[in-house]
Scaffold this active site. Structure first.
Site, PDB file in Angstrom:
ATOM      1  N   GLY A  17      43.270  -1.381  23.628  1.00  0.00           N
ATOM      2  CA  GLY A  17      44.046  -0.855  22.211  1.00  0.00           C
ATOM      3  C   GLY A  17      44.864  -1.673  22.360  1.00  0.00           C
ATOM      4  O   GLY A  17      45.716  -2.083  22.618  1.00  0.00           O
ATOM      5  N   GLU A  18      45.135  -1.650  20.570  1.00  0.00           N
ATOM      6  CA  GLU A  18      46.001  -3.292  19.625  1.00  0.00           C
ATOM      7  C   GLU A  18      46.595  -2.259  18.754  1.00  0.00           C
ATOM      8  O   GLU A  18      45.978  -1.050  18.019  1.00  0.00           O
ATOM      9  CB  GLU A  18      45.073  -4.183  19.222  1.00  0.00           C
ATOM     10  N   GLY A  19      47.833  -2.262  18.533  1.00  0.00           N
ATOM     11  CA  GLY A  19      48.879  -1.397  17.786  1.00  0.00           C
ATOM     12  C   GLY A  19      50.098  -2.499  16.586  1.00  0.00           C
ATOM     13  O   GLY A  19      49.614  -4.067  17.177  1.00  0.00           O
ATOM     14  N   TYR A  21      52.148  -2.435  16.923  1.00  0.00           N
ATOM     15  CA  TYR A  21      54.086  -3.065  18.053  1.00  0.00           C
ATOM     16  C   TYR A  21      53.516  -3.552  19.209  1.00  0.00           C
ATOM     17  O   TYR A  21      54.393  -4.397  19.659  1.00  0.00           O
ATOM     18  CB  TYR A  21      54.331  -1.814  18.060  1.00  0.00           C
ATOM     19  N   GLY A  22      52.499  -3.115  19.323  1.00  0.00           N
ATOM     20  CA  GLY A  22      51.638  -4.283  20.305  1.00  0.00           C
ATOM     21  C   GLY A  22      50.987  -3.678  20.834  1.00  0.00           C
ATOM     22  O   GLY A  22      49.542  -3.238  20.634  1.00  0.00           O
ATOM     23  N   VAL A  24      47.839  -2.379  24.476  1.00  0.00           N
ATOM     24  CA  VAL A  24      48.070  -1.047  25.609  1.00  0.00           C
ATOM     25  C   VAL A  24      46.444  -1.356  26.665  1.00  0.00           C
ATOM     26  O   VAL A  24      45.575  -2.373  25.957  1.00  0.00           O
ATOM     27  CB  VAL A  24      47.296  -0.288  25.300  1.00  0.00           C
ATOM     28  N   LYS A  40      51.456  -0.283  28.703  1.00  0.00           N
ATOM     29  CA  LYS A  40      51.411  -0.302  26.628  1.00  0.00           C
ATOM     30  C   LYS A  40      52.775  -1.394  26.502  1.00  0.00           C
ATOM     31  O   LYS A  40      53.615  -1.504  27.389  1.00  0.00           O
ATOM     32  CB  LYS A  40      52.144   1.016  26.651  1.00  0.00           C
ATOM     33  N   ASP A 143      52.920  13.819  14.971  1.00  0.00           N
ATOM     34  CA  ASP A 143      51.588  12.721  14.332  1.00  0.00           C
ATOM     35  C   ASP A 143      50.079  13.662  15.680  1.00  0.00           C
ATOM     36  O   ASP A 143      49.481  12.652  16.182  1.00  0.00           O
ATOM     37  CB  ASP A 143      51.569  11.259  15.123  1.00  0.00           C
TER      38      ASP A 143
END
Length: 300
Positions: A17-19, A21-22, A24, A40, A143
């Site tokens: 995964g990619e978000g 801030y960084g 995973v 993460k 959330d």
């Protein structure tokens, strides 16, 4: 690629995964245990001494560290955390237990016939236990959505992603714009003060989605989201409208009338729990502790 974080050594296996801030990664612990881990990696750009670590990251680490001492089965476990300076940047690494799917992925695989009542009860029971634990410890998640609820291969439910979580005191002024739109409580949409009851609204949306296999309220703007909500629960009375909301009360937002049977195909217990979660007035909304004692779970 071998790496380590504090006392844990592991090998990165794949990016999952990619978000904002960084990134995973899925990883495997090296040594005797060989546990599968989620790593993460968060990148803080610029001169860290000037800008510091973003509050959202500090919050996630602090809350997960606090939660780790209690070792609650329905909260994702933080196993390790470390910070490294990389030139002008900072790299923050969180090592968490690895769960291979979230509730969104889980629901996408459910046959058209739907989930069994027992399965729905089991998911909700674990979600509410996790929320009750957070709220007892004065933590709002803010959330709660299917992507932040992990489902293990053994059917364990774990609340994850504490980037928006916040320790609260009564009626604290909190940031608007939290919680993904479809799971957002009316008081957040109306820019009013809010409390732990925002998580219970989101839990109600998830309860409905477990029956429907689709989100209950799918708006694409905040006003449209309010329309969708009031179509189902009815427009509240003007005196119940939050006084501190910059959005004025208008009958154009929906039609009057309260609806006790929110989903026609549900039995009385299911509908009652749903209605108590999806109550417009936050102080009248059911708490996680009370929801756990609801007749809906009695036969479980």
């Amino acid at each position: 690629m071998d790496a380590s974080s504090g006392s844990l050594s592991y090998e990165l296996l794949a990016k999952v995964g990619e978000g904002s801030y960084g990134t995973v990664y899925k990883a495997r612990e090296t040594g005797d245990e060989q546990r599968t881990l989620a790593v993460k990696k968060l990148h803080i750009r610029g001169d860290a001494s000037e800008s510091g670590i973003p509050a959202v990251m500090i919050r996630e680490v602090a809350l997960l560290s606090k939660m780790r001492h209690f070792n609650h089965p329905n909260i994702v476990k933080l196993l390790d955390a470390s910070v490294e300076a990389a030139g002008r940047n900072l790299d923050l690494t969180l090592v968490l237990e690895y769960i291979d799917q979230d509730l969104s992925t889980f629901l996408s695989k459910v046959p058209k016939s739907g989930l069994s009542h027992d399965c729905i009860k089991n998911v909700m029971l674990q979600l509410l236990r996790g929320l009750d634990f957070l709220h007892t410890n004065m933590v709002l998640h803010r959330d709660i959505k299917p992507e932040n609820i992990l489902v293990s291969s053994r059917g364990e439910i774990k609340i994850a992603d504490f980037g928006l979580a916040r320790i609260y005191t009564f009626n604290i002024a909190l940031t608007p714009g939290v919680v993904t739109l479809w799971y957002r409580a009316p008081e957040v949409l109306l820019n009013s003060v809010y409390m732990s009851s925002v998580d219970m609204w989101s839990a109600g949306c998830i309860l409905a989605e477990l029956f429907l296999l689709r989100p209950l309220f799918q708006g694409y703007t905040e006003v449209q989201q309010l329309h969708k909500i009031f179509e189902v629960i009815g427009l509240p009375d003007e005196e119940d409208w939050p006084k501190d909301s910059p959005i004025p009360y208008t009958i154009n937002l929906g039609s009057k009338g309260t609806c006790t049977n929110l989903l026609p195909n549900l039995g009385p217990d299911e509908n009652d729990l749903l209605a108590q979660c999806l109550t417009f007035i936050p102080s009248s909304r059911i708490s996680a502790a009370k929801a756990l004692a609801h007749p809906f779970f009695k036969k479980h």
